[in-house]
Design an enzyme around this catalytic site. Structure first.
Site, PDB file in Angstrom:
ATOM      1  N   THR A  82       9.538  12.579 -11.015  1.00 34.33           N
ATOM      2  CA  THR A  82      10.459  11.439 -11.013  1.00 34.33           C
ATOM      3  C   THR A  82      10.443  10.800 -12.403  1.00 34.33           C
ATOM      4  O   THR A  82       9.388  10.619 -13.010  1.00 34.33           O
ATOM      5  CB  THR A  82      10.065  10.417  -9.932  1.00 34.33           C
ATOM      6  N   GLU A  94      -4.491   7.010  -3.135  1.00 36.48           N
ATOM      7  CA  GLU A  94      -5.192   5.715  -3.085  1.00 36.48           C
ATOM      8  C   GLU A  94      -6.348   5.707  -2.083  1.00 36.48           C
ATOM      9  O   GLU A  94      -6.777   4.639  -1.644  1.00 36.48           O
ATOM     10  CB  GLU A  94      -4.202   4.584  -2.765  1.00 36.48           C
ATOM     11  N   GLY A 140       0.869  -1.188   0.000  1.00 31.46           N
ATOM     12  CA  GLY A 140       0.000   0.000   0.000  1.00 31.46           C
ATOM     13  C   GLY A 140       0.896   1.225   0.000  1.00 31.46           C
ATOM     14  O   GLY A 140       1.821   1.313   0.810  1.00 31.46           O
ATOM     15  N   LYS A 141       0.619   2.167  -0.901  1.00 30.78           N
ATOM     16  CA  LYS A 141       1.523   3.316  -1.018  1.00 30.78           C
ATOM     17  C   LYS A 141       1.645   4.082   0.302  1.00 30.78           C
ATOM     18  O   LYS A 141       2.727   4.520   0.675  1.00 30.78           O
ATOM     19  CB  LYS A 141       1.058   4.245  -2.138  1.00 30.78           C
ATOM     20  N   GLY A 173       8.816   4.404  -5.933  1.00 33.65           N
ATOM     21  CA  GLY A 173       8.226   5.730  -5.674  1.00 33.65           C
ATOM     22  C   GLY A 173       7.953   5.927  -4.186  1.00 33.65           C
ATOM     23  O   GLY A 173       8.099   7.037  -3.663  1.00 33.65           O
ATOM     24  N   ASP A 174       7.580   4.861  -3.513  1.00 36.29           N
ATOM     25  CA  ASP A 174       7.293   4.972  -2.072  1.00 36.29           C
ATOM     26  C   ASP A 174       8.583   5.210  -1.282  1.00 36.29           C
ATOM     27  O   ASP A 174       8.607   6.027  -0.350  1.00 36.29           O
ATOM     28  CB  ASP A 174       6.585   3.705  -1.582  1.00 36.29           C
ATOM     29  N   GLY A 184      16.336   9.812 -13.724  1.00 34.87           N
ATOM     30  CA  GLY A 184      16.535  10.687 -12.571  1.00 34.87           C
ATOM     31  C   GLY A 184      15.283  11.439 -12.182  1.00 34.87           C
ATOM     32  O   GLY A 184      14.179  10.899 -12.224  1.00 34.87           O
ATOM     33  N   ASP A 227      13.293  -5.413  -8.680  1.00 41.10           N
ATOM     34  CA  ASP A 227      11.852  -5.185  -8.523  1.00 41.10           C
ATOM     35  C   ASP A 227      11.623  -3.685  -8.313  1.00 41.10           C
ATOM     36  O   ASP A 227      12.040  -3.124  -7.290  1.00 41.10           O
ATOM     37  CB  ASP A 227      11.342  -5.991  -7.311  1.00 41.10           C
ATOM     38  N   ASN A 244       5.189  11.143 -11.239  1.00 41.77           N
ATOM     39  CA  ASN A 244       6.104  10.642 -12.253  1.00 41.77           C
ATOM     40  C   ASN A 244       5.700  11.319 -13.568  1.00 41.77           C
ATOM     41  O   ASN A 244       4.772  12.143 -13.596  1.00 41.77           O
ATOM     42  CB  ASN A 244       6.118   9.105 -12.325  1.00 41.77           C
TER      43      ASN A 244
HETATM   44  O1  RIB Z   1       3.629   1.527  -4.784  1.00 37.77           O
HETATM   45  C1  RIB Z   1       3.512   0.143  -4.609  1.00 37.77           C
HETATM   46  C2  RIB Z   1       2.220  -0.184  -3.928  1.00 37.77           C
HETATM   47  O2  RIB Z   1       1.139   0.143  -4.781  1.00 37.77           O
HETATM   48  C3  RIB Z   1       2.029  -1.643  -3.600  1.00 37.77           C
HETATM   49  O3  RIB Z   1       2.543  -1.993  -2.346  1.00 37.77           O
HETATM   50  C4  RIB Z   1       0.542  -1.852  -3.774  1.00 37.77           C
HETATM   51  O4  RIB Z   1      -0.113  -2.242  -2.610  1.00 37.77           O
HETATM   52  C5  RIB Z   1      -0.006  -0.552  -4.357  1.00 37.77           C
HETATM   53  O5  RIB Z   1      -0.636   0.239  -3.421  1.00 37.77           O
END
Ligand code: RIB
Length: 305
Positions: free
Chosen positions: A218, A143, A42-43, A249-250, A223, A244, A187
């Site tokens: 981003t 979200e 989850g972001k 972004g998080d 960059g 991966d 982004n």
């Molecule tokens: O940014 C990645 C996240 O997006 C994942 O962990 C997924 O749950 C979605 O929210």
């Protein structure tokens, strides 16, 4: 000694169901993956954990279902030293989940079933007043319901918080919303979608006109581009072999909030955030792969930006 100021994160909390696969299936096709993992994501939660792992006091404001997964998600946040006082359980709704596939290039596809995320309402922001009062920064993504995003950002300004908005997944918010935003971190695709522009400088300039104080676009392997009233500058990416990209972004946003809290200037803050994102990309899992402070400091010492 002055008490350490905190970061409030308002956003989604998910369980990610991830299949690592050689390639993505075509529509209608069934393929066999290499490996399966169930991991918290989850972001919102990812960004909260990113900031906590980098040493900050973090308050998570969000919702989970009143179910087995919800309990796991709260426990996980607590294990990561994120304060969950304002993570509310929602009866008769499932916790947010995401189905993720990651291919051999490290690229991903994500489908989210928001469940409890959609029940995070403005009244929950009022209930989280204590978190806001202890914080200097609000970090928020897209979200959760739009009315909650708008309400949280306005409320944050009432408490004189700096507002960092990561507009993912991108949706249309009224133009007036952007005047409350100190730092916006889209982004490339999100920047185009919000502004209707087709090149990044034009998109960035339009976002400034809409009222954003600083725009950080981003650009993945290219960059990041920073724009503010004094001009713009490009910050190169750190080259790594991607395993991966989920959660990059998080990692970026959580680390950016930490750097801003530490009063780094925007260039230094974006370099710090880019390094966190680069490290994340070398590891599997959105949240599991987020770096800890020492790891990030060592990495920063060994690279030249
Ligand atoms: O940014 C990645 C996240 O997006 C994942 O962990 C997924 O749950 C979605 O929210």
């Amino acid at each position: 000694m002055m008490p350490q100021k905190a970061i409030s994160v308002v956003g989604s909390i998910h369980m990610d169901f991830i299949i690592f696969t050689e390639r993505f299936p075509k529509p209608g096709e069934t393929i066999t993956g290499k490996q399966f993992e169930m991991q918290p994501g989850g972001k919102g939660a990812n960004q909260a954990v990113a900031a906590a792992r980098l040493g900050k006091e973090v308050y998570m404001i969000g919702r989970v279902g009143d179910d087995y997964i919800g309990n796991l998600l709260i426990k996980n946040l607590e294990e990561n030293k994120v304060n969950t006082l304002h993570v509310f359980e929602t009866p008769q709704v499932h916790s947010g989940v995401a189905l993720i596939t990651v291919d051999s290039e490290g690229e991903n596809t994500i489908v989210v079933a928001p469940g409890a995320d959609n029940h995070l309402l403005p009244k929950d922001i009022d209930r989280a007043e204590k978190s806001f009062k202890k914080s200097e920064i609000l970090l928020i993504q897209y979200e959760i319901p739009i009315e909650t995003i708008q309400y949280a950002v306005k409320k944050a300004k009432e408490y004189s918080l700096k507002v960092i908005v990561n507009p993912a997944f991108v949706r249309k918010l009224p133009e007036g919303f952007y005047k409350y935003v100190d730092i916006l971190t889209p982004n490339r695709i999100e920047a185009f979608e919000i502004t209707g522009e087709k090149n990044i400088i034009d998109a960035g300039r339009k976002l400034l006109k809409m009222g954003v104080k600083t725009v950080v676009i981003t650009l993945g392997a290219e960059g990041a581009l920073v724009l503010h009233e004094k001009g713009h500058l490009k910050i190169p990416a750190i080259k790594v072999k991607p395993v991966d990209t989920t959660g990059a972004g998080d990692a970026f946003n959580g680390a950016l909030a930490v750097a801003i809290l530490e009063e780094k200037d925007i260039e230094e803050a974006v370099k710090f955030a880019s390094a966190a994102a680069a490290l994340k990309v070398t590891k599997p899992g959105a949240q599991k792969g987020l770096p800890y402070r020492e790891e990030l400091e060592n990495f920063l010492e060994n690279i030249k930006l």
